[in-house]
Scaffold this motif. Structure first.
Motif, PDB file in Angstrom:
ATOM      1  N   SER A  18      48.652  93.185  57.535  1.00 56.58           N
ATOM      2  CA  SER A  18      47.923  94.243  56.839  1.00 56.58           C
ATOM      3  C   SER A  18      48.149  94.123  55.336  1.00 56.58           C
ATOM      4  N   THR A  19      47.291  94.769  54.551  1.00 60.62           N
ATOM      5  CA  THR A  19      47.483  94.742  53.095  1.00 60.62           C
ATOM      6  C   THR A  19      48.794  95.420  52.712  1.00 60.62           C
ATOM      7  N   THR A  20      49.195  96.431  53.451  1.00 56.70           N
ATOM      8  CA  THR A  20      50.475  97.098  53.177  1.00 56.70           C
ATOM      9  C   THR A  20      51.639  96.140  53.379  1.00 56.70           C
ATOM     10  N   THR A  21      51.598  95.400  54.473  1.00 59.63           N
ATOM     11  CA  THR A  21      52.663  94.418  54.734  1.00 59.63           C
ATOM     12  C   THR A  21      52.647  93.325  53.678  1.00 59.63           C
ATOM     13  N   HIS A  47      51.682  93.555  50.534  1.00 59.75           N
ATOM     14  CA  HIS A  47      52.295  94.109  49.323  1.00 59.75           C
ATOM     15  C   HIS A  47      53.820  94.135  49.451  1.00 59.75           C
ATOM     16  N   ARG A  48      54.311  94.537  50.609  1.00 58.96           N
ATOM     17  CA  ARG A  48      55.759  94.592  50.801  1.00 58.96           C
ATOM     18  C   ARG A  48      56.377  93.206  50.682  1.00 58.96           C
ATOM     19  N   THR A 100      53.028  92.207  42.609  1.00 60.33           N
ATOM     20  CA  THR A 100      51.990  92.581  43.564  1.00 60.33           C
ATOM     21  C   THR A 100      51.046  91.410  43.811  1.00 60.33           C
TER      22      THR A 100
END
Length: 330
Positions: free
Chosen positions: A252-255, A257-258, A267
Motif C-alpha cells: 500500500s502507499t502507506t506501507t 511511505h513507512r 518520502t
C-alpha cells in the motif's frame, strides 16, 4: 539516462584541499577525506582536487593510538588551501591547540571554504567562525555544542548543512554525503555520480534527511527498496506516481511511505523528485540545451517546473547551470 546526448567535457582546474590532522583524530573521517578528495580519478581522465594532509606535529597519533601519521605537510600548508577540512576527534571537550585554531581563523579570514566532519564543528566554533551560522554535527554531540557555543545555530537532525563558505556534516558516513555534495557543487552531478559509483555509495542523500531513524525491529523484516528504486530510475521520463511505486513494490502507499522513511529517511515523492532533478542536471552537463526536452526526459514535465526545482537545488537557472558545468565549461 536517455541516449543520444553529448558527453560533457572535463576541463575544470584542480582546487586545493587540505585536511587538518590533529592528535586523536578519528581514522574513519580521515579516510573519507582521502577517498573523496585525495585519490586520482583515472576514470574521469583528470584529478578533481590537489590534496594535502597537514598537521601541527611531524608525528601525529590517531584515535586510541591505533596508528600514527608522519611525513605529512606542516600546518602552514593550510594557508594555501582553497578548502580546509577539519576532521573529528572523540573528545569534544578537549580544546584544540592555539596553532590549529589560528590556522582555521586565517583560512576563514582570507575567504577559504571551511568544511568539518562530525565533531570537527567544535574546532570551527572554538576558532570563532561559527557565530550565528547554521551547522551540523553528530546527533550525540548536539547538546554539548549548543551548551558550549550558544551563538551557533545547530541543526539537530540533518546529514549536513551547506551554509555557503562553511559546510558541516553529521557523524561518520555523513562525511561521504557532504563530500559528494561538495563534488556535485564544484563539478556537477555527473562527476559526483561517477565518484559515488567508485565509492559504491548512494549518489545523493539530501542534507536535510534525518541522521538516525530509530525504529523497532519488525517481526518480519521489510523487503529492501532497492528493486523498486532501480525500476523507477529506469522510468523517470514516464509519469510515475507514488501509487505506481507502491504497486510495483506490491504494498500500500502507506506501507511504501513507512519503508521510505525507515530505509531512506525521506518520502517517495521527495526521492522521485530528487532523482529527476539529478537526471536533468546530468543532461545539462552533457550539453543538452532544449529545456522542453530535458523537462520531458527527466519526468519534470514542464520547463517552468524544471526551472523552479533546479534553482531550488542549485541556485542556478538551466542555462547558467549548463554554462557552468556543460561542455567547454572552465
Amino acid at each position: 539516462m536517455p541516449k543520444g546526448f553529448l558527453q560533457a567535457a572535463t576541463t575544470a582546474a584542480p582546487h586545493r584541499v587540505a585536511a587538518l590532522v590533529d592528535e586523536n583524530t578519528n581514522p574513519f573521517e580521515l579516510g573519507c577525506a582521502i577517498e573523496l578528495f585525495g585519490l586520482p580519478r583515472p576514470e574521469l581522465g583528470r584529478d578533481l582536487y590537489e590534496f594535502t594532509l597537514c598537521a601541527p606535529d611531524t608525528h601525529t597519533s590517531m584515535r586510541n593510538r591505533f596508528f600514527a601519521l608522519s611525513e605529512v605537510a606542516a600546518l602552514e600548508a593550510a594557508d594555501a588551501a582553497d578548502t580546509l577540512i577539519i576532521l573529528s576527534r572523540p573528545d569534544v571537550h578537549a580544546p584544540r591547540r592555539p596553532a590549529v585554531l589560528d590556522a582555521i581563523s586565517r583560512a576563514h579570514a582570507r575567504g577559504a571554504r571551511l568544511v568539518s566532519f562530525c565533531s570537527g564543528a567544535f574546532a570551527l566554533a572554538e576558532a570563532g567562525v561559527l557565530e550565528g551560522r547554521r551547522v551540523a554535527t553528530h546527533w550525540q554531540c548536539v547538546d554539548a555544542l549548543r551548551s558550549r557555543f550558544p551563538g551557533v545555530l545547530v541543526e539537530p537532525d540533518v546529514l549536513f548543512v551547506d551554509d555557503g563558505d562553511i559546510l558541516t556534516s553529521a557523524g561518520s558516513a555523513a562525511a561521504l554525503d557532504l563530500g559528494l555534495h561538495i563534488i556535485r557543487r564544484d563539478h556537477g552531478a555527473e562527476t559526483a555520480n561517477d565518484v559515488s559509483r567508485r565509492l559504491v555509495f548512494a549518489a545523493h542523500r539530501d542534507g536535510g534527511q534525518r541522521q538516525f531513524v530509530e525504529r523497532p525491529v519488525p517481526e518480519v523484516p521489510d523487503a529492501s527498496l532497492a528493486p523498486v528504486l532501480a525500476w523507477a530510475q529506469e522510468r523517470l521520463d514516464t509519469p510515475l506516481t507514488v501509487s505506481d511505486l507502491a504497486a510495483r513494490a506490491a504494498v500500500s502507499t502507506t506501507t511504501l511511505h513507512r519503508r521510505f522513511r525507515a530505509q531512506l529517511g525521506t518520502t517517495p515523492l521527495a526521492w522521485l523528485t530528487g532523482e529527476r532533478v539529478t537526471l536533468a542536471r546530468r543532461l545539462l552537463e552533457r550539453g543538452e540545451s532544449r529545456i522542453e526536452l530535458i523537462a520531458r526526459h527527466s519526468g519534470l514535465g514542464t520547463p517552468a517546473n524544471l526551472r523552479v526545482l533546479l534553482r531550488r537545488e542549485t541556485g542556478l537557472s538551466p542555462s547558467a547551470y549548463r554554462n557552468r558545468f556543460g561542455p567547454g565549461a572552465v
